[in-house]
Enzyme design. Structure first.
Site, PDB file in Angstrom:
ATOM      1  N   SER A  76      66.896  25.529  67.034  1.00 14.57           N
ATOM      2  CA  SER A  76      65.521  25.013  66.993  1.00 14.57           C
ATOM      3  C   SER A  76      64.569  26.193  67.095  1.00 14.57           C
ATOM      4  O   SER A  76      64.551  26.924  68.087  1.00 14.57           O
ATOM      5  CB  SER A  76      65.280  24.069  68.168  1.00 14.57           C
ATOM      6  OG  SER A  76      63.882  23.923  68.357  1.00 14.57           O
ATOM      7  N   HIS A  81      66.490  24.189  62.473  1.00 17.16           N
ATOM      8  CA  HIS A  81      65.923  22.937  63.000  1.00 17.16           C
ATOM      9  C   HIS A  81      64.445  23.181  63.277  1.00 17.16           C
ATOM     10  O   HIS A  81      64.076  24.022  64.102  1.00 17.16           O
ATOM     11  CB  HIS A  81      66.669  22.527  64.268  1.00 17.16           C
ATOM     12  CG  HIS A  81      66.210  21.233  64.846  1.00 17.16           C
ATOM     13  ND1 HIS A  81      66.677  20.007  64.417  1.00 17.16           N
ATOM     14  CD2 HIS A  81      65.315  20.959  65.837  1.00 17.16           C
ATOM     15  CE1 HIS A  81      66.098  19.044  65.105  1.00 17.16           C
ATOM     16  NE2 HIS A  81      65.261  19.593  65.985  1.00 17.16           N
ATOM     17  N   ASP A 128      60.967  21.662  64.461  1.00 12.94           N
ATOM     18  CA  ASP A 128      60.387  20.552  65.232  1.00 12.94           C
ATOM     19  C   ASP A 128      58.924  20.371  64.878  1.00 12.94           C
ATOM     20  O   ASP A 128      58.093  21.243  65.136  1.00 12.94           O
ATOM     21  CB  ASP A 128      60.522  20.837  66.736  1.00 12.94           C
ATOM     22  CG  ASP A 128      61.957  20.682  67.212  1.00 12.94           C
ATOM     23  OD1 ASP A 128      62.544  19.619  66.966  1.00 12.94           O
ATOM     24  OD2 ASP A 128      62.499  21.642  67.811  1.00 12.94           O
ATOM     25  N   MET A 181      55.654  18.239  65.618  1.00  5.66           N
ATOM     26  CA  MET A 181      55.062  17.334  66.624  1.00  5.66           C
ATOM     27  C   MET A 181      53.573  17.173  66.326  1.00  5.66           C
ATOM     28  O   MET A 181      52.883  18.154  66.054  1.00  5.66           O
ATOM     29  CB  MET A 181      55.239  17.921  68.020  1.00  5.66           C
ATOM     30  CG  MET A 181      56.675  18.239  68.385  1.00  5.66           C
ATOM     31  SD  MET A 181      56.801  18.788  70.088  1.00  5.66           S
ATOM     32  CE  MET A 181      58.509  19.336  70.149  1.00  5.66           C
ATOM     33  N   HIS A 222      62.615  17.880  61.950  1.00  5.51           N
ATOM     34  CA  HIS A 222      62.653  16.812  62.958  1.00  5.51           C
ATOM     35  C   HIS A 222      61.225  16.324  63.156  1.00  5.51           C
ATOM     36  O   HIS A 222      60.433  16.969  63.835  1.00  5.51           O
ATOM     37  CB  HIS A 222      63.278  17.371  64.243  1.00  5.51           C
ATOM     38  CG  HIS A 222      63.326  16.383  65.358  1.00  5.51           C
ATOM     39  ND1 HIS A 222      63.602  16.750  66.659  1.00  5.51           N
ATOM     40  CD2 HIS A 222      63.139  15.041  65.386  1.00  5.51           C
ATOM     41  CE1 HIS A 222      63.567  15.681  67.425  1.00  5.51           C
ATOM     42  NE2 HIS A 222      63.271  14.635  66.683  1.00  5.51           N
ATOM     43  N   MET A 273      58.633  14.487  64.690  1.00  6.42           N
ATOM     44  CA  MET A 273      58.177  13.736  65.879  1.00  6.42           C
ATOM     45  C   MET A 273      56.713  13.376  65.641  1.00  6.42           C
ATOM     46  O   MET A 273      55.801  13.915  66.268  1.00  6.42           O
ATOM     47  CB  MET A 273      58.383  14.582  67.130  1.00  6.42           C
ATOM     48  CG  MET A 273      59.856  14.659  67.527  1.00  6.42           C
ATOM     49  SD  MET A 273      60.202  15.996  68.670  1.00  6.42           S
ATOM     50  CE  MET A 273      60.425  17.349  67.533  1.00  6.42           C
ATOM     51  N   MET A 316      68.810  11.881  70.372  1.00  4.53           N
ATOM     52  CA  MET A 316      68.093  12.812  71.255  1.00  4.53           C
ATOM     53  C   MET A 316      68.746  12.832  72.638  1.00  4.53           C
ATOM     54  O   MET A 316      69.065  11.784  73.197  1.00  4.53           O
ATOM     55  CB  MET A 316      66.626  12.393  71.405  1.00  4.53           C
ATOM     56  CG  MET A 316      65.765  12.642  70.185  1.00  4.53           C
ATOM     57  SD  MET A 316      65.718  14.353  69.634  1.00  4.53           S
ATOM     58  CE  MET A 316      64.922  15.184  71.017  1.00  4.53           C
ATOM     59  N   GLY A 325      59.502  16.190  72.663  1.00  3.47           N
ATOM     60  CA  GLY A 325      58.162  16.726  72.962  1.00  3.47           C
ATOM     61  C   GLY A 325      58.166  18.182  73.384  1.00  3.47           C
ATOM     62  O   GLY A 325      57.209  18.897  73.106  1.00  3.47           O
ATOM     63  N   PHE A 326      59.243  18.617  74.021  1.00  5.35           N
ATOM     64  CA  PHE A 326      59.256  19.983  74.550  1.00  5.35           C
ATOM     65  C   PHE A 326      60.658  20.577  74.473  1.00  5.35           C
ATOM     66  O   PHE A 326      61.643  19.853  74.654  1.00  5.35           O
ATOM     67  CB  PHE A 326      58.791  20.003  76.015  1.00  5.35           C
ATOM     68  CG  PHE A 326      57.380  19.491  76.170  1.00  5.35           C
ATOM     69  CD1 PHE A 326      56.297  20.359  76.026  1.00  5.35           C
ATOM     70  CD2 PHE A 326      57.138  18.144  76.395  1.00  5.35           C
ATOM     71  CE1 PHE A 326      54.989  19.885  76.129  1.00  5.35           C
ATOM     72  CE2 PHE A 326      55.832  17.658  76.492  1.00  5.35           C
ATOM     73  CZ  PHE A 326      54.754  18.531  76.363  1.00  5.35           C
ATOM     74  N   GLY A 327      60.720  21.882  74.255  1.00  2.00           N
ATOM     75  CA  GLY A 327      61.988  22.594  74.332  1.00  2.00           C
ATOM     76  C   GLY A 327      62.299  22.917  75.788  1.00  2.00           C
ATOM     77  O   GLY A 327      61.456  22.721  76.673  1.00  2.00           O
ATOM     78  N   GLY A 328      63.508  23.377  76.024  1.00  2.00           N
ATOM     79  CA  GLY A 328      63.868  23.880  77.346  1.00  2.00           C
ATOM     80  C   GLY A 328      64.103  22.822  78.412  1.00  2.00           C
ATOM     81  O   GLY A 328      64.112  23.133  79.601  1.00  2.00           O
ATOM     82  N   ASP A 353      70.328  16.781  70.131  1.00  4.13           N
ATOM     83  CA  ASP A 353      69.188  17.695  70.236  1.00  4.13           C
ATOM     84  C   ASP A 353      68.562  17.587  71.617  1.00  4.13           C
ATOM     85  O   ASP A 353      68.096  16.516  72.012  1.00  4.13           O
ATOM     86  CB  ASP A 353      68.166  17.305  69.141  1.00  4.13           C
ATOM     87  CG  ASP A 353      66.925  18.170  69.152  1.00  4.13           C
ATOM     88  OD1 ASP A 353      66.912  19.194  69.849  1.00  4.13           O
ATOM     89  OD2 ASP A 353      65.961  17.808  68.431  1.00  4.13           O
ATOM     90  N   GLY A 354      68.566  18.738  72.305  1.00  2.00           N
ATOM     91  CA  GLY A 354      67.903  18.815  73.600  1.00  2.00           C
ATOM     92  C   GLY A 354      68.853  19.268  74.696  1.00  2.00           C
ATOM     93  O   GLY A 354      69.801  18.563  75.023  1.00  2.00           O
ATOM     94  N   GLY A 355      68.612  20.472  75.205  1.00  3.80           N
ATOM     95  CA  GLY A 355      69.405  20.979  76.322  1.00  3.80           C
ATOM     96  C   GLY A 355      70.830  21.364  75.977  1.00  3.80           C
ATOM     97  O   GLY A 355      71.677  21.487  76.865  1.00  3.80           O
ATOM     98  N   THR A 366      66.653  27.059  73.118  1.00  3.26           N
ATOM     99  CA  THR A 366      66.659  28.043  74.198  1.00  3.26           C
ATOM    100  C   THR A 366      67.995  28.789  74.262  1.00  3.26           C
ATOM    101  O   THR A 366      68.020  30.013  74.439  1.00  3.26           O
ATOM    102  CB  THR A 366      66.398  27.318  75.538  1.00  3.26           C
ATOM    103  OG1 THR A 366      65.249  26.468  75.373  1.00  3.26           O
ATOM    104  CG2 THR A 366      66.162  28.291  76.665  1.00  3.26           C
TER     105      THR A 366
HETATM  106  O1  LIG Z   1      63.137  18.171  69.421  1.00  8.25           O
HETATM  107  C1  LIG Z   1      63.186  18.885  70.387  1.00  8.25           C
HETATM  108  C2  LIG Z   1      62.332  18.655  71.575  1.00  8.25           C
HETATM  109  O2  LIG Z   1      61.512  17.585  71.323  1.00  8.25           O
HETATM  110  C3  LIG Z   1      64.227  19.935  70.383  1.00  8.25           C
HETATM  111  O3  LIG Z   1      64.586  20.325  69.088  1.00  8.25           O
HETATM  112  C4  LIG Z   1      64.055  21.103  71.300  1.00  8.25           C
HETATM  113  O4  LIG Z   1      63.145  22.033  70.788  1.00  8.25           O
HETATM  114  C5  LIG Z   1      65.373  21.763  71.569  1.00  8.25           C
HETATM  115  O5  LIG Z   1      65.172  22.815  72.446  1.00  8.25           O
HETATM  116  P1  LIG Z   1      66.239  23.237  73.560  1.00  8.25           P
HETATM  117  O6  LIG Z   1      66.387  22.065  74.503  1.00  8.25           O
HETATM  118  O7  LIG Z   1      67.517  23.521  72.832  1.00  8.25           O
HETATM  119  O8  LIG Z   1      65.619  24.430  74.164  1.00  8.25           O
HETATM  120 FE   LIG Z   2      64.252  18.664  67.619  1.00  8.29          FE
END
Ligand SMILES: O=C(CO)[C@@H](O)[C@H](O)COP(=O)(O)O
Ligand SMILES: [Fe+2]
Length: 240
Positions: A10, A36, A38, A40, A76, A78, A158, A163-166, A192-194, A215
């Site tokens: 991402s 990827h 994102d 928003m 993606h 959003m 998801m 909405g946010f990375g990390g 996707d996410g974490g 991240t």
């Molecule tokens: O769509 C999203 C968040 O909304 C993701 O794509 C995040 O941006 C992934 O980031 P990490 O959790 O891998 O840092």
């Molecule tokens: Fe995403």
């Protein structure tokens, strides 16, 4: 066709001051499969990122791949009105238009539910993805995947609130991935996410094959090594 491991960093976690270089580097030097991206809009999620003009610039920098498995721009979306941006993103060089089920079903401008939106995405020659948030039941995807209409090419489960990375990976989303993999052995299932080296085992064991990691990849000392380890873990689980 049996699903393949696809690692999609991402770019939200990249250095936006050097975005074009970051995108080229992660695909051409660090061995990522997809980008990827994102998107928003500040409505569907409480954050704003980039729009089609920036994707156009990234496309000029990275170049175009004809291979579904390499260099794909995985957008993606959003956004509250996914139909509204489809043509702009097609023109910008998007390959995979992944919209949120929750947005498509409630969008008013014009009212374009998921079935119709998938058809519109395909009509422009793009692949269609359908994403669901952590609070959305996986069952909503079954009519799309089993129905007589055009089918999504990928689903995105998801693993954080969009909405946010990390953010922290939510393991309670894994039963959705397990259910999808059991029912659809050939489907591309994205998470996707974490995601990173500490959480990839859970996602890969559940059956995910398209791994978004922001991240964990852009923040790594050696992104190439992280990408390879993520890919190996997915491959090992797909081969079981
Ligand atoms: O769509 C999203 C968040 O909304 C993701 O794509 C995040 O941006 C992934 O980031 P990490 O959790 O891998 O840092
Ligand atoms: Fe995403």
């Amino acid at each position: 066709m049996a699903p393949k491991p696809i690692i999609a960093p991402s770019i939200l976690a990249s250095d936006f001051g050097n975005l074009a270089h970051e995108c080229s580097r992660i695909i051409k030097s660090e061995g990522a499969d997809w980008l990827h991206i994102d998107i928003m809009d500040g409505h569907f999620v409480p954050n704003i990122t980039i729009g089609a003009p920036v994707v156009t610039c990234i496309r000029h920098s990275v170049g175009k791949s004809e291979d579904w498995a390499k260099g794909v721009f995985d957008c993606h979306m959003m956004v509250a009105e996914p139909q509204k941006w489809l043509q702009d993103f097609k023109d910008a060089g998007c390959d995979l238009y992944c919209f949120h089920y929750e947005a498509a079903e409630t969008s008013k401008d014009p009212k374009t539910p998921s079935t119709e939106l998938i058809r519109n995405v395909h009509a422009l020659g793009l692949k269609a993805g359908v994403a669901i948030k952590p609070g959305t039941e996986v069952d909503v995807l079954y009519p799309l995947l089993d129905g007589s209409g055009e089918k999504p090419d990928m689903v995105l489960v998801m693993t954080v609130e969009p909405g946010f990375g990390g953010q922290k990976f939510r393991p309670e989303c894994m039963p959705k991935v397990e259910a999808l993999r059991k029912k659809y052995p050939e489907l591309d299932i994205e998470v996707d996410g974490g995601l990173g080296l500490g959480t990839i085992d859970q996602a890969a064991e559940a059956g995910a094959n398209v791994i978004v990691a922001g991240t964990a990849v852009f923040g790594a000392q050696n992104p190439k090594e992280v990408i390879e380890k993520l890919r190996e873990t997915v491959q090992r689980n797909l081969s079981k």
